[in-house]
Design a protein around this motif. Sequence first.
Motif, short mmCIF file in Angstrom:
data_model
loop_
_atom_site.label_atom_id
_atom_site.label_comp_id
_atom_site.label_asym_id
_atom_site.label_seq_id
_atom_site.Cartn_x
_atom_site.Cartn_y
_atom_site.Cartn_z
N TYR A 78 -5.16 0.89 10.81
CA TYR A 78 -5.11 2.43 11.21
C TYR A 78 -5.43 2.83 9.47
O TYR A 78 -5.15 2.56 8.49
N VAL A 186 -3.55 0.41 6.72
CA VAL A 186 -1.94 -0.10 6.48
C VAL A 186 -2.61 -0.95 8.08
O VAL A 186 -2.97 -0.20 9.56
N VAL A 188 -0.93 -3.56 11.86
CA VAL A 188 -0.26 -3.65 12.53
C VAL A 188 -0.72 -4.83 13.66
O VAL A 188 -1.45 -4.18 14.37
N ALA A 215 1.99 -3.99 7.91
CA ALA A 215 2.84 -3.01 7.54
C ALA A 215 4.31 -2.88 9.42
O ALA A 215 4.55 -2.61 9.50
N GLY A 216 3.55 -3.45 10.21
CA GLY A 216 4.74 -2.98 11.69
C GLY A 216 4.03 -4.45 12.66
O GLY A 216 3.13 -4.36 12.82
N VAL A 242 7.29 -1.67 10.33
CA VAL A 242 7.41 -0.58 11.68
C VAL A 242 7.64 -0.84 13.15
O VAL A 242 6.95 -2.22 13.22
N THR A 244 6.20 -0.03 16.72
CA THR A 244 5.62 0.97 17.58
C THR A 244 5.57 0.68 18.59
O THR A 244 5.50 -0.45 19.44
N THR A 264 5.66 5.33 20.53
CA THR A 264 5.80 5.31 18.77
C THR A 264 7.16 6.12 18.99
O THR A 264 6.80 7.55 19.18
N GLU A 268 9.24 5.81 13.51
CA GLU A 268 8.74 4.78 12.84
C GLU A 268 7.36 5.64 12.46
O GLU A 268 6.09 4.72 12.09
N ARG A 271 7.59 6.32 9.04
CA ARG A 271 7.54 5.20 8.04
C ARG A 271 6.34 4.79 7.98
O ARG A 271 5.29 3.83 7.29
N LEU A 272 4.77 4.03 9.10
CA LEU A 272 4.13 3.92 9.50
C LEU A 272 2.75 4.43 8.25
O LEU A 272 1.75 4.20 7.67
N ARG A 275 3.20 4.51 4.79
CA ARG A 275 2.13 3.23 3.86
C ARG A 275 1.08 3.48 3.24
O ARG A 275 0.76 2.85 2.87
#
Length: 295
Positions: A78, A186, A188, A215-216, A242, A244, A264, A268, A271-272, A275
């Motif tokens: 992202y 970031v 995921v 990150a997630g 994180v 999602t 999501t 959360e 938080r993403l 980051r």
Amino acid sequence: MRIDLHTHSDVSDGTQPPAGLVRAAADAGLDVMALTDHDTAAGWAEAVATAAEVGIRVVPGMEISTELDGHGVHLLAYLPDPRHPALAAELAAVLEGRNARLPATIAKLQAEGVEIEIDDVLAAVAGVPAALGRPHVADALVARGVVADRSEAFDRWLSAGRPGYVRRYAADLTTMIGVVRDAGGVTVVAHPWGRTRTPYLTAERIAALAEAGLAGIEVDHEDHTPDVRRTLRGIAGDLGLVITGSSDHHGAGKEGHGLGCNTTAPTEFERLMERAAAARRATGRPVQEEYAWTL
Ligand SMILES: [Zn+2]
Ligand SMILES: [Zn+2]
């Protein structure tokens, strides 16, 4: 607030153009939608412009084809700057690999006695995708009457180990996590335990990825059973990752993945985005200009 962080337009293997997809997301009652076409940022500008018109937020993203020790892993990225040289080079290699794969796949299918030409694949494509992929071959096989639907095309012909399968370039997962972070974005891991009975990404391997900057993890995905979601939620919680949830929408290209079918939690998502802002700050990019890269 309804947030869906994984969707595809016809820039990759979805069936709606980015603008149409964003309108559909607004109609589906989403407040935030991430556009995550495979290995490309080509749909971002259109999606972000449409988002402003219809009053929802689009998060520019992409789903990158990576490998960990030979095992394919989809990595959602992202807000990376797609002009970052290392990221641009990796995406170009992935796209080139996919384009080279098409003629090789067609040749293998023909050798197996399947009547299919590249023109069948071109005829089956909805928009102007950045790269032609296996889903487009699957659509051509459906159109040719070789199989009933995309799933059968993959199960019988196109999945790893099937007669029409051709290996192609994928970026190294751990390296890519670092590359995306260097590009101010970031990462995921998408559907980490989808479809396989013995998932390669064990808790230990996910811990190592978290160490490398992941990150997630995408927990709420249609390919995950309630049991899998519970276990993954626990792993994410232990590692501070994180969590999602998303639809992995492909328009008419994939059944049962309607926009917003998984979402999501706003905390959360927050938080993403924090980051992502930290990654932009750390790489000297202006925090507030998260859409600048779509222009
Ligand atoms: Zn995926
Ligand atoms: Zn996807």
